[in-house]
Design a protein around this motif. Sequence first.
Motif, PDB file in Angstrom:
ATOM      1  N   GLY A  77      12.697  -2.144   2.083  1.00  0.00           N
ATOM      2  CA  GLY A  77      13.368  -2.679   3.262  1.00  0.00           C
ATOM      3  C   GLY A  77      12.542  -2.565   4.542  1.00  0.00           C
ATOM      4  N   THR A  78      11.316  -2.050   4.446  1.00  0.00           N
ATOM      5  CA  THR A  78      10.507  -1.892   5.665  1.00  0.00           C
ATOM      6  C   THR A  78      10.225  -3.240   6.330  1.00  0.00           C
ATOM      7  OG1 THR A  78       8.350  -1.254   6.541  1.00  0.00           O
ATOM      8  CG2 THR A  78       8.397  -1.923   4.244  1.00  0.00           C
ATOM      9  N   PRO A  79      10.251  -3.293   7.660  1.00  0.00           N
ATOM     10  CA  PRO A  79       9.877  -4.535   8.350  1.00  0.00           C
ATOM     11  C   PRO A  79       8.387  -4.863   8.209  1.00  0.00           C
ATOM     12  CG  PRO A  79      10.460  -2.795   9.933  1.00  0.00           C
ATOM     13  CD  PRO A  79      10.759  -2.257   8.564  1.00  0.00           C
ATOM     14  N   LEU A  80       7.599  -3.958   7.674  1.00  0.00           N
ATOM     15  CA  LEU A  80       6.178  -4.281   7.464  1.00  0.00           C
ATOM     16  C   LEU A  80       5.966  -5.285   6.333  1.00  0.00           C
ATOM     17  CD1 LEU A  80       5.626  -1.795   9.336  1.00  0.00           C
ATOM     18  CD2 LEU A  80       3.609  -1.382   7.943  1.00  0.00           C
ATOM     19  N   PHE A  81       7.042  -5.509   5.529  1.00  0.00           N
ATOM     20  CA  PHE A  81       6.931  -6.494   4.448  1.00  0.00           C
ATOM     21  C   PHE A  81       8.221  -7.308   4.481  1.00  0.00           C
ATOM     22  CE2 PHE A  81       5.391  -6.796  -0.300  1.00  0.00           C
ATOM     23  CZ  PHE A  81       4.785  -7.992  -0.022  1.00  0.00           C
ATOM     24  N   ALA A  82       8.590  -7.957   3.392  1.00  0.00           N
ATOM     25  CA  ALA A  82       9.796  -8.797   3.373  1.00  0.00           C
ATOM     26  C   ALA A  82      10.343  -8.802   1.954  1.00  0.00           C
ATOM     27  CB  ALA A  82       9.440 -10.210   3.838  1.00  0.00           C
ATOM     28  N   PRO A  83      11.631  -9.146   1.808  1.00  0.00           N
ATOM     29  CA  PRO A  83      12.263  -9.063   0.489  1.00  0.00           C
ATOM     30  C   PRO A  83      11.635 -10.005  -0.541  1.00  0.00           C
ATOM     31  CG  PRO A  83      13.906  -9.322   2.227  1.00  0.00           C
ATOM     32  CD  PRO A  83      12.575  -9.548   2.871  1.00  0.00           C
ATOM     33  N   ALA A  84      11.644  -9.573  -1.819  1.00  0.00           N
ATOM     34  CA  ALA A  84      11.167 -10.418  -2.918  1.00  0.00           C
ATOM     35  C   ALA A  84      11.915 -11.744  -2.891  1.00  0.00           C
ATOM     36  CB  ALA A  84      11.394  -9.708  -4.251  1.00  0.00           C
ATOM     37  N   GLU A  88       9.088 -15.346   3.935  1.00  0.00           N
ATOM     38  CA  GLU A  88       8.219 -14.449   4.719  1.00  0.00           C
ATOM     39  C   GLU A  88       7.302 -13.631   3.821  1.00  0.00           C
ATOM     40  OE1 GLU A  88      10.146 -11.908   7.496  1.00  0.00           O
ATOM     41  OE2 GLU A  88       9.888 -13.390   9.099  1.00  0.00           O
ATOM     42  N   ARG A  89       7.838 -13.183   2.690  1.00  0.00           N
ATOM     43  CA  ARG A  89       7.002 -12.404   1.766  1.00  0.00           C
ATOM     44  C   ARG A  89       5.837 -13.278   1.264  1.00  0.00           C
ATOM     45  NH1 ARG A  89       8.359  -7.440  -1.353  1.00  0.00           N
ATOM     46  NH2 ARG A  89       6.947  -7.282  -3.111  1.00  0.00           N
ATOM     47  N   GLY A  90       6.156 -14.534   0.959  1.00  0.00           N
ATOM     48  CA  GLY A  90       5.109 -15.460   0.529  1.00  0.00           C
ATOM     49  C   GLY A  90       4.054 -15.649   1.612  1.00  0.00           C
ATOM     50  N   LEU A  91       4.492 -15.771   2.865  1.00  0.00           N
ATOM     51  CA  LEU A  91       3.529 -15.984   3.958  1.00  0.00           C
ATOM     52  C   LEU A  91       2.664 -14.750   4.182  1.00  0.00           C
ATOM     53  CD1 LEU A  91       5.808 -17.900   6.516  1.00  0.00           C
ATOM     54  CD2 LEU A  91       3.939 -18.837   5.133  1.00  0.00           C
ATOM     55  N   ILE A  92       3.287 -13.588   4.115  1.00  0.00           N
ATOM     56  CA  ILE A  92       2.519 -12.348   4.307  1.00  0.00           C
ATOM     57  C   ILE A  92       1.445 -12.240   3.218  1.00  0.00           C
ATOM     58  CG2 ILE A  92       2.677  -9.817   4.183  1.00  0.00           C
ATOM     59  CD1 ILE A  92       5.526 -10.173   5.510  1.00  0.00           C
ATOM     60  N   GLN A  93       1.827 -12.550   1.974  1.00  0.00           N
ATOM     61  CA  GLN A  93       0.851 -12.455   0.890  1.00  0.00           C
ATOM     62  C   GLN A  93      -0.201 -13.560   0.975  1.00  0.00           C
ATOM     63  OE1 GLN A  93       3.679 -11.715  -2.481  1.00  0.00           O
ATOM     64  NE2 GLN A  93       2.475  -9.848  -2.653  1.00  0.00           N
ATOM     65  N   SER A  94       0.192 -14.699   1.531  1.00  0.00           N
ATOM     66  CA  SER A  94      -0.768 -15.777   1.735  1.00  0.00           C
ATOM     67  C   SER A  94      -1.869 -15.334   2.709  1.00  0.00           C
ATOM     68  CB  SER A  94      -0.028 -17.005   2.265  1.00  0.00           C
ATOM     69  OG  SER A  94      -0.934 -17.978   2.703  1.00  0.00           O
ATOM     70  N   TRP A  95      -1.474 -14.679   3.802  1.00  0.00           N
ATOM     71  CA  TRP A  95      -2.471 -14.219   4.770  1.00  0.00           C
ATOM     72  C   TRP A  95      -3.356 -13.119   4.175  1.00  0.00           C
ATOM     73  CZ3 TRP A  95      -4.398 -16.838   8.446  1.00  0.00           C
ATOM     74  CH2 TRP A  95      -3.625 -17.780   9.126  1.00  0.00           C
ATOM     75  N   ILE A  96      -2.760 -12.252   3.376  1.00  0.00           N
ATOM     76  CA  ILE A  96      -3.581 -11.203   2.743  1.00  0.00           C
ATOM     77  C   ILE A  96      -4.611 -11.853   1.809  1.00  0.00           C
ATOM     78  CG2 ILE A  96      -3.514  -9.275   1.092  1.00  0.00           C
ATOM     79  CD1 ILE A  96      -0.817  -8.469   2.383  1.00  0.00           C
ATOM     80  N   GLY A  97      -4.182 -12.873   1.078  1.00  0.00           N
ATOM     81  CA  GLY A  97      -5.115 -13.587   0.203  1.00  0.00           C
ATOM     82  C   GLY A  97      -6.231 -14.259   1.001  1.00  0.00           C
ATOM     83  N   TYR A  98      -5.855 -14.876   2.114  1.00  0.00           N
ATOM     84  CA  TYR A  98      -6.864 -15.558   2.956  1.00  0.00           C
ATOM     85  C   TYR A  98      -7.879 -14.550   3.500  1.00  0.00           C
ATOM     86  CZ  TYR A  98      -8.800 -18.648   6.545  1.00  0.00           C
ATOM     87  OH  TYR A  98      -9.660 -19.395   7.307  1.00  0.00           O
ATOM     88  N   LEU A  99      -7.379 -13.431   3.977  1.00  0.00           N
ATOM     89  CA  LEU A  99      -8.286 -12.427   4.558  1.00  0.00           C
ATOM     90  C   LEU A  99      -9.221 -11.868   3.492  1.00  0.00           C
ATOM     91  CD1 LEU A  99      -5.694 -10.584   6.839  1.00  0.00           C
ATOM     92  CD2 LEU A  99      -7.592 -12.039   7.609  1.00  0.00           C
ATOM     93  N   SER A 100      -8.689 -11.630   2.311  1.00  0.00           N
ATOM     94  CA  SER A 100      -9.501 -11.051   1.242  1.00  0.00           C
ATOM     95  C   SER A 100     -10.554 -12.047   0.739  1.00  0.00           C
ATOM     96  CB  SER A 100      -8.571 -10.623   0.099  1.00  0.00           C
ATOM     97  OG  SER A 100      -9.316 -10.176  -0.984  1.00  0.00           O
ATOM     98  N   GLY A 154       6.277 -13.951  11.565  1.00  0.00           N
ATOM     99  CA  GLY A 154       7.484 -13.448  12.214  1.00  0.00           C
ATOM    100  C   GLY A 154       7.133 -12.797  13.556  1.00  0.00           C
ATOM    101  N   GLU A 155       8.046 -12.017  14.055  1.00  0.00           N
ATOM    102  CA  GLU A 155       7.873 -11.430  15.386  1.00  0.00           C
ATOM    103  C   GLU A 155       7.478  -9.971  15.298  1.00  0.00           C
ATOM    104  OE1 GLU A 155       8.246 -13.247  18.205  1.00  0.00           O
ATOM    105  OE2 GLU A 155       8.485 -14.931  16.825  1.00  0.00           O
ATOM    106  N   ILE A 159       2.141  -5.821   6.994  1.00  0.00           N
ATOM    107  CA  ILE A 159       0.948  -5.365   6.273  1.00  0.00           C
ATOM    108  C   ILE A 159      -0.207  -6.366   6.398  1.00  0.00           C
ATOM    109  CG2 ILE A 159       2.128  -3.826   4.657  1.00  0.00           C
ATOM    110  CD1 ILE A 159       2.105  -6.088   2.574  1.00  0.00           C
ATOM    111  N   ALA A 160       0.094  -7.645   6.631  1.00  0.00           N
ATOM    112  CA  ALA A 160      -0.975  -8.630   6.845  1.00  0.00           C
ATOM    113  C   ALA A 160      -1.704  -8.324   8.157  1.00  0.00           C
ATOM    114  CB  ALA A 160      -0.402 -10.043   6.864  1.00  0.00           C
TER     115      ALA A 160
END
Length: 205
Positions: A77-84, A88-100, A154-155, A159-160
């Motif tokens: 439930g942390t605001p640093l990530f998002a629910p399965a 938003e969870r997809g976008l956060i993981q998309s940015w992590i993939g882009y950065l990596s 988001g605002e 983790i991204a």
Amino acid sequence: MPHQLFVSPGACSLGAHVVVRELDLPVEIVLSPPRDPASRIHSVNPLGRVPALLLDDGTVITENSAILPFLADLAPGTPLFAPAGSAERGLIQSWIGYLSAEIHAGGFRQVNRPERYAEDPASHDGVRAQSKRTLHAAVAHIDRHLAGRQWLVGERFTIADAYLGVFVRWIARLGPEFAAFEQLNRFREAYLARPAVQAALAAEG
Ligand SMILES: N[C@@H](CCC(=O)N[C@@H](CS)C(=O)NCC(=O)O)C(=O)O
């Protein structure tokens, strides 16, 4: 024994270290520079790279793209990530993939390690110059995305953003052509002002 996160000063492991401190997770931080052949990282990760997360059951998780979500999921439930299942969870993981892929492996590694991409030492300056141009274009995409936004998704800080902070620090050292990214400069200031980031940097020395 608690989970242990292996990190090295100045390395891309800073993002995971920041997440541990943002969430106050019961994870031990182990300073283990890969350059030192005696570092424990060499017996933990066969590739000898940080970050690596050694779980209390002996499992070793490597790769920022796996470690960052894993750490966030230790605080459900942390605001640093998002629910399965959420966008938003997809976008956060998309940015992590882009950065990596695009910024780290596809950009910085080629600028810093041209010998991995061209055998002839005479061509290394050329590889470095072309890689810098590729990296500049990849970074510009992030700068444009950040216009009118404080953080990547988001605002809130996620983790991204913890991971992007690694690269905005590196970008600042790449030369004058990388100095004019207004949004990234603003992001860097906000990142460095976070108490968790300051604590992680102080602990890494
Ligand atoms: N794809 C890996 C890359 C990890 C990586 O390259 N780590 C660097 C530090 S930023 C390292 O440990 N380098 C030591 C080496 O390659 O010998 C990840 O994202 O976790």
